[in-house]
Design a protein around this motif. Structure first.
Motif, PDB file in Angstrom:
ATOM      1  N   ALA A 129     -15.963  -0.502   3.749  1.00 15.49           N
ATOM      2  CA  ALA A 129     -15.018   0.067   3.742  1.00 15.49           C
ATOM      3  C   ALA A 129     -15.171   0.380   2.272  1.00 15.49           C
ATOM      4  CB  ALA A 129     -13.595  -0.951   3.483  1.00 15.49           C
ATOM      5  N   SER A 130     -15.801   0.063   1.254  1.00 15.22           N
ATOM      6  CA  SER A 130     -16.174   0.208   0.200  1.00 15.22           C
ATOM      7  C   SER A 130     -15.557   2.324   0.018  1.00 15.22           C
ATOM      8  CB  SER A 130     -17.101   0.208  -1.024  1.00 15.22           C
ATOM      9  OG  SER A 130     -17.195   1.114  -1.780  1.00 15.22           O
ATOM     10  N   TYR A 131     -15.293   2.488  -1.006  1.00 16.56           N
ATOM     11  CA  TYR A 131     -14.791   3.741  -1.483  1.00 16.56           C
ATOM     12  C   TYR A 131     -16.054   4.777  -2.330  1.00 16.56           C
ATOM     13  CZ  TYR A 131     -14.118   1.419  -6.397  1.00 16.56           C
ATOM     14  OH  TYR A 131     -14.489   0.731  -7.475  1.00 16.56           O
ATOM     15  N   LEU A 132     -17.482   3.410  -2.279  1.00 15.03           N
ATOM     16  CA  LEU A 132     -17.872   4.171  -3.002  1.00 15.03           C
ATOM     17  C   LEU A 132     -19.052   4.669  -1.402  1.00 15.03           C
ATOM     18  CD1 LEU A 132     -19.473   2.128  -5.852  1.00 15.03           C
ATOM     19  CD2 LEU A 132     -18.808   4.168  -6.567  1.00 15.03           C
ATOM     20  N   ARG A 133     -18.880   4.363  -0.588  1.00 13.85           N
ATOM     21  CA  ARG A 133     -19.432   5.375   0.562  1.00 13.85           C
ATOM     22  C   ARG A 133     -18.789   6.002   1.486  1.00 13.85           C
ATOM     23  NH1 ARG A 133     -23.441   0.222   2.457  1.00 13.85           N
ATOM     24  NH2 ARG A 133     -23.823   1.646   4.780  1.00 13.85           N
ATOM     25  N   ARG A 134     -17.497   5.530   0.880  1.00 14.35           N
ATOM     26  CA  ARG A 134     -16.715   7.055   1.900  1.00 14.35           C
ATOM     27  C   ARG A 134     -16.671   8.343   0.424  1.00 14.35           C
ATOM     28  NH1 ARG A 134     -11.958   3.778   4.316  1.00 14.35           N
ATOM     29  NH2 ARG A 134     -13.367   2.306   5.778  1.00 14.35           N
ATOM     30  N   SER A 192      -8.965  -5.446  -2.977  1.00 17.81           N
ATOM     31  CA  SER A 192      -9.328  -3.556  -3.944  1.00 17.81           C
ATOM     32  C   SER A 192      -9.653  -2.855  -2.663  1.00 17.81           C
ATOM     33  CB  SER A 192      -9.827  -3.814  -5.267  1.00 17.81           C
ATOM     34  OG  SER A 192      -9.823  -4.859  -6.365  1.00 17.81           O
ATOM     35  N   LEU A 193     -10.305  -2.722  -2.024  1.00 24.00           N
ATOM     36  CA  LEU A 193     -11.286  -2.147  -1.533  1.00 24.00           C
ATOM     37  C   LEU A 193     -10.160  -1.404  -0.605  1.00 24.00           C
ATOM     38  CD1 LEU A 193     -14.428  -3.013   0.261  1.00 24.00           C
ATOM     39  CD2 LEU A 193     -14.427  -2.280  -1.525  1.00 24.00           C
ATOM     40  N   ALA A 194      -8.650  -1.440   0.003  1.00 29.30           N
ATOM     41  CA  ALA A 194      -7.719  -0.639   0.732  1.00 29.30           C
ATOM     42  C   ALA A 194      -7.232  -0.086  -0.073  1.00 29.30           C
ATOM     43  CB  ALA A 194      -7.565  -1.901   1.991  1.00 29.30           C
ATOM     44  N   PRO A 195      -6.580  -0.948  -0.798  1.00 30.21           N
ATOM     45  CA  PRO A 195      -5.559  -0.464  -1.963  1.00 30.21           C
ATOM     46  C   PRO A 195      -6.628   1.097  -2.438  1.00 30.21           C
ATOM     47  CG  PRO A 195      -5.679  -2.079  -2.596  1.00 30.21           C
ATOM     48  CD  PRO A 195      -6.491  -2.417  -1.168  1.00 30.21           C
ATOM     49  N   ILE A 196      -7.552   0.919  -2.970  1.00 29.80           N
ATOM     50  CA  ILE A 196      -8.461   1.726  -3.563  1.00 29.80           C
ATOM     51  C   ILE A 196      -8.157   3.060  -2.895  1.00 29.80           C
ATOM     52  CG2 ILE A 196      -9.938   2.581  -4.990  1.00 29.80           C
ATOM     53  CD1 ILE A 196      -7.911   0.819  -6.802  1.00 29.80           C
ATOM     54  N   ASP A 197      -9.466   2.655  -1.465  1.00 30.39           N
ATOM     55  CA  ASP A 197      -9.444   3.893  -1.059  1.00 30.39           C
ATOM     56  C   ASP A 197      -8.817   4.655  -0.354  1.00 30.39           C
ATOM     57  OD1 ASP A 197     -11.498   4.740   1.075  1.00 30.39           O
ATOM     58  OD2 ASP A 197     -10.564   4.473   2.017  1.00 30.39           O
ATOM     59  N   ALA A 198      -7.017   4.221  -0.363  1.00 36.08           N
ATOM     60  CA  ALA A 198      -5.997   4.896  -0.033  1.00 36.08           C
ATOM     61  C   ALA A 198      -5.678   5.757  -0.737  1.00 36.08           C
ATOM     62  CB  ALA A 198      -4.874   3.706   0.103  1.00 36.08           C
ATOM     63  N   ALA A 199      -5.767   5.204  -2.215  1.00 31.50           N
ATOM     64  CA  ALA A 199      -5.442   6.103  -3.875  1.00 31.50           C
ATOM     65  C   ALA A 199      -5.981   6.736  -3.643  1.00 31.50           C
ATOM     66  CB  ALA A 199      -5.142   5.010  -4.251  1.00 31.50           C
ATOM     67  N   ILE A 200      -7.332   6.957  -2.896  1.00 31.10           N
ATOM     68  CA  ILE A 200      -8.411   7.956  -3.389  1.00 31.10           C
ATOM     69  C   ILE A 200      -8.268   8.926  -2.596  1.00 31.10           C
ATOM     70  CG2 ILE A 200     -10.947   8.722  -3.081  1.00 31.10           C
ATOM     71  CD1 ILE A 200     -11.249   6.420  -4.290  1.00 31.10           C
ATOM     72  N   LEU A 208       0.280  -1.261   0.344  1.00 35.92           N
ATOM     73  CA  LEU A 208      -0.494  -0.104   0.340  1.00 35.92           C
ATOM     74  C   LEU A 208       0.485   1.003   0.093  1.00 35.92           C
ATOM     75  CD1 LEU A 208      -2.948  -0.356   2.355  1.00 35.92           C
ATOM     76  CD2 LEU A 208      -2.920   0.333   0.233  1.00 35.92           C
ATOM     77  N   PRO A 209       1.862   0.983   0.881  1.00 38.93           N
ATOM     78  CA  PRO A 209       2.754   1.961   1.132  1.00 38.93           C
ATOM     79  C   PRO A 209       3.038   3.181  -0.751  1.00 38.93           C
ATOM     80  CG  PRO A 209       3.717   1.664   2.388  1.00 38.93           C
ATOM     81  CD  PRO A 209       2.367   0.555   2.469  1.00 38.93           C
ATOM     82  N   LEU A 210       3.298   2.233  -1.508  1.00 42.16           N
ATOM     83  CA  LEU A 210       3.554   2.360  -3.128  1.00 42.16           C
ATOM     84  C   LEU A 210       2.419   2.816  -3.945  1.00 42.16           C
ATOM     85  CD1 LEU A 210       6.014  -0.391  -4.401  1.00 42.16           C
ATOM     86  CD2 LEU A 210       6.898   1.983  -3.238  1.00 42.16           C
ATOM     87  N   LEU A 211       1.919   2.250  -3.311  1.00 38.59           N
ATOM     88  CA  LEU A 211       0.032   3.774  -3.657  1.00 38.59           C
ATOM     89  C   LEU A 211       0.320   4.462  -3.506  1.00 38.59           C
ATOM     90  CD1 LEU A 211      -1.939   2.566  -5.906  1.00 38.59           C
ATOM     91  CD2 LEU A 211      -3.577   1.879  -4.081  1.00 38.59           C
ATOM     92  N   GLU A 212       0.061   4.698  -2.320  1.00 34.29           N
ATOM     93  CA  GLU A 212       0.418   5.929  -1.113  1.00 34.29           C
ATOM     94  C   GLU A 212       1.430   6.994  -2.265  1.00 34.29           C
ATOM     95  OE1 GLU A 212      -0.093   4.281   2.641  1.00 34.29           O
ATOM     96  OE2 GLU A 212      -1.799   5.044   2.159  1.00 34.29           O
ATOM     97  N   GLN A 213       2.212   6.827  -2.399  1.00 37.61           N
ATOM     98  CA  GLN A 213       3.359   7.769  -2.736  1.00 37.61           C
ATOM     99  C   GLN A 213       3.146   7.861  -4.117  1.00 37.61           C
ATOM    100  OE1 GLN A 213       5.454   9.392  -1.011  1.00 37.61           O
ATOM    101  NE2 GLN A 213       7.220   9.957  -2.810  1.00 37.61           N
ATOM    102  N   ALA A 214       2.306   6.870  -4.691  1.00 37.85           N
ATOM    103  CA  ALA A 214       2.551   7.027  -6.464  1.00 37.85           C
ATOM    104  C   ALA A 214       1.289   8.418  -6.513  1.00 37.85           C
ATOM    105  CB  ALA A 214       1.959   5.971  -7.296  1.00 37.85           C
ATOM    106  N   ALA A 215       0.221   8.177  -5.312  1.00 38.77           N
ATOM    107  CA  ALA A 215      -1.097   8.608  -6.271  1.00 38.77           C
ATOM    108  C   ALA A 215      -0.302  10.169  -5.076  1.00 38.77           C
ATOM    109  CB  ALA A 215      -2.444   8.513  -4.399  1.00 38.77           C
ATOM    110  N   ARG A 216      -0.014  10.260  -4.453  1.00 37.60           N
ATOM    111  CA  ARG A 216       0.767  12.190  -3.439  1.00 37.60           C
ATOM    112  C   ARG A 216       1.425  12.785  -5.050  1.00 37.60           C
ATOM    113  NH1 ARG A 216       0.744   9.385   1.264  1.00 37.60           N
ATOM    114  NH2 ARG A 216       2.987   8.607   1.203  1.00 37.60           N
ATOM    115  N   THR A 217       2.350  12.069  -5.869  1.00 44.37           N
ATOM    116  CA  THR A 217       3.327  12.424  -6.526  1.00 44.37           C
ATOM    117  C   THR A 217       2.983  12.174  -8.169  1.00 44.37           C
ATOM    118  OG1 THR A 217       4.105  10.331  -6.818  1.00 44.37           O
ATOM    119  CG2 THR A 217       5.028  12.195  -5.092  1.00 44.37           C
TER     120      THR A 217
END
Lengths: 357, 357
Positions: free
Chosen positions: A111-116, A66-74, A34-43
């Motif tokens: 935990a779905s991004y659709l609800r968040r 997919s819920l945790a990574p997509i939510d983190a990226a969003i 996950l941290p890699l994906l979050e870093q990518a989303a920030r940059t």
């Protein structure tokens, strides 16, 4: 003759939401990536227009993982985009994937991004990622976990096992090795097309560790031993087992970097980061704590069942919906649960970037 | 008490590709509505950027009936866009729709736009269109055929029939009428949000003809008579039939125009064209030619089976996967096939346009 028919493609994950319920092993590797994906989303570069920002999830299965990574990226993207701009998530998998389970998960799971996120939308594409399935230059952020280890097809029979990593058959090993190299290049080539300029792709996949070990050894030994017992007692035939093969591969660090060696980039992509690491055997940790070997076995069996049993059962005469698939299923679950031992779980996480122009 | 529980939503079309194979009646109405969609594709405003042009297909079911209209829309757009610009088609339906059948159809059918247009891409959204399911201002061209006649839920039991149009029960008729009005406004409101400025939406739906007739009368009479026979012989209970209701409505020209009356527009949409017309009874034409009453009955039964049987069977104790669903299914098919008579098929086609700013 070890050449399998070219239509011999793997089956999707077990349906009816079963994969969603039996993918805790996968979740551990995902948390570590996950941290890699979050870093990518920030940059990652983001266009200044109003058009949707697209996140692609390549090989989503039924969505739970997919819920945790997509939510983190969003969340990371929202810090840059604000709350209004549309984020459009596209989950892809094989046509026979259980998309109903995916959509129910996206709608109902807290935990779905659709609800968040009120400006996030979802869609699915039921096509193999070994082709172009999303528009050129459309994907800002890509994510693919536990997916690209699945080859596009079984390139050969494996006469002495169901997992090529534990086969000693040179022709089978060579055929799988060639297919793995070709499929990795194919995967990269199409993602290079689909990513937007500057876009990022994070990949988590089965790997070979530094000693070349694929891992899951006790599990796969039990699996093959059970199949041999079923042949012994006449439940399934030699020919059926001969056809069985799990078309997954672990790739070494060198395998994963091979396409990039000659020119430093491949299909417009560069490898920004690659780490081979060891996934925690969560079931083993549970076992150390509670000493419950039955639970340990059942959990690994469920892991195996949800991911590879549909593919194995498809090699039975009558196919994976025939009555003997049920027998195979039950016996395999018992077999792999019989002798719990710790597993190694070699994984690779990788960050790829598309050039900006 | 005629109030049904609020979770009482309709079931999707019959799975395993059955709806694809049994939707010839629908195809006739679609052919008669295609020119509206083509006209819309030739005139709808298109942004001058490079971003994908989005076509939404609201209520796609398994895709077979979408191939001709989407292909026609793409061809008309291509005359304006040239071959390069991405066209991104989104098919929507309920989460339990058979999306695997949809993706196989899109991949394999020679009439699929994926095989005809190299810059066309596809995706699916498994969410009810009685909510916002696509990004704001994102849809250039919308298409919805044989879908919006399905209400968001069964608003009441129908004590004396399964189709409210043939009920004489005032409370049931009123409840359905209210729900139909509310759902139509809800549908329009969200499409008004999702359409791009100037975007067009073409709707084909069941209607009431000028005399208020819903049509399909012999079919629905046979269907209800069969249910009564099943109650008579004890195969199903009064309570189960009491729960059964097909939550479809035919809307009159006045019903369809009602939201637009007060201000001339609704949710940013204006009604550019509305025609109530009579769909050809293709099975009746076949019967006139070949005199084969068995084939006539079987075809109408298959029509009925693919579209409404899943919803009826869901009212059985044990649900639509229980063993009695099979009995119901078989008897209903026989019943509706027993007495072939010509059908009237009242339909409405409508072109809606979103204001340009």
């Amino acid at each position: 003759m070890t050449q399998a028919p070219p239509s011999d493609i793997p089956a999707p994950m077990e349906g009816h939401g079963a994969y969603n319920r039996s993918s805790r092993v996968q979740a551990v590797g995902i948390a570590a990536t996950l941290p890699l994906l979050e870093q990518a989303a920030r940059t990652v570069p983001i266009s200044s227009g109003v058009e949707p920002v697209v996140i692609a999830d390549y090989g989503s299965s039924q969505g739970h993982n997919s819920l945790a990574p997509i939510d983190a990226a969003i969340r990371a993207l929202r810090e840059r985009l604000g709350p209004i701009r549309t984020i459009w998530v596209v989950h892809t998998d094989l046509p026979d994937n259980d998309f109903s389970a995916l959509f129910h998960t996206l709608e109902a799971d807290p935990a779905s991004y659709l609800r968040r996120d009120a400006a996030a939308f979802t869609s699915a594409v039921g096509r193999s990622f070994y082709g172009q399935i999303l528009p050129t230059d459309s994907v800002t952020l890509g994510w693919s976990s536990w997916a690209v280890q699945w080859l596009s097809r079984r390139p050969a029979a494996i006469p002495d096992h169901v997992q090529v990593a534990y086969s000693r058959h040179p022709a089978a090993r060579a055929a799988y090795s060639r297919q793995a190299a070709a499929d990795w290049e194919t995967f990269l080539a199409w993602r290079g097309r689909e990513l937007a300029p500057g876009g990022r792709l994070v990949v988590l996949t089965m790997a070979l560790d530094e000693s070349g070990e694929f891992g899951y050894r006790p599990l796969l030994e039990a699996l093959y031993a059970t199949l041999m017992e079923l042949v012994e007692d006449g439940s399934i035939s030699h020919e059926e087992v001969f056809r069985m093969a799990i078309p997954t591969v672990g790739r070494s660090q060198a395998d994963l970097l091979a396409p990039f060696v000659a020119k430093g980039s491949f299909a417009g992509l560069s490898a920004e980061l690659l780490e081979v690491f060891s996934g925690e055997d969560r079931f083993g940790s549970d076992f150390e704590r509670d000493g419950d070997s039955g639970a340990f076995g059942a959990r690994w069996a469920a892991f195996c069942r949800a991911s590879v049993f549909p593919t194995l059962a498809s090699s039975l005469d009558g196919g994976r919906d025939g009555p003997r698939a049920v027998l195979l299923d039950e016996r395999l679950e018992k077999g792999v649960g019989a002798a719990p031992q710790p597993m190694t779980i070699p994984l690779a996480r990788m960050l790829l970037a598309k050039s900006r122009s």
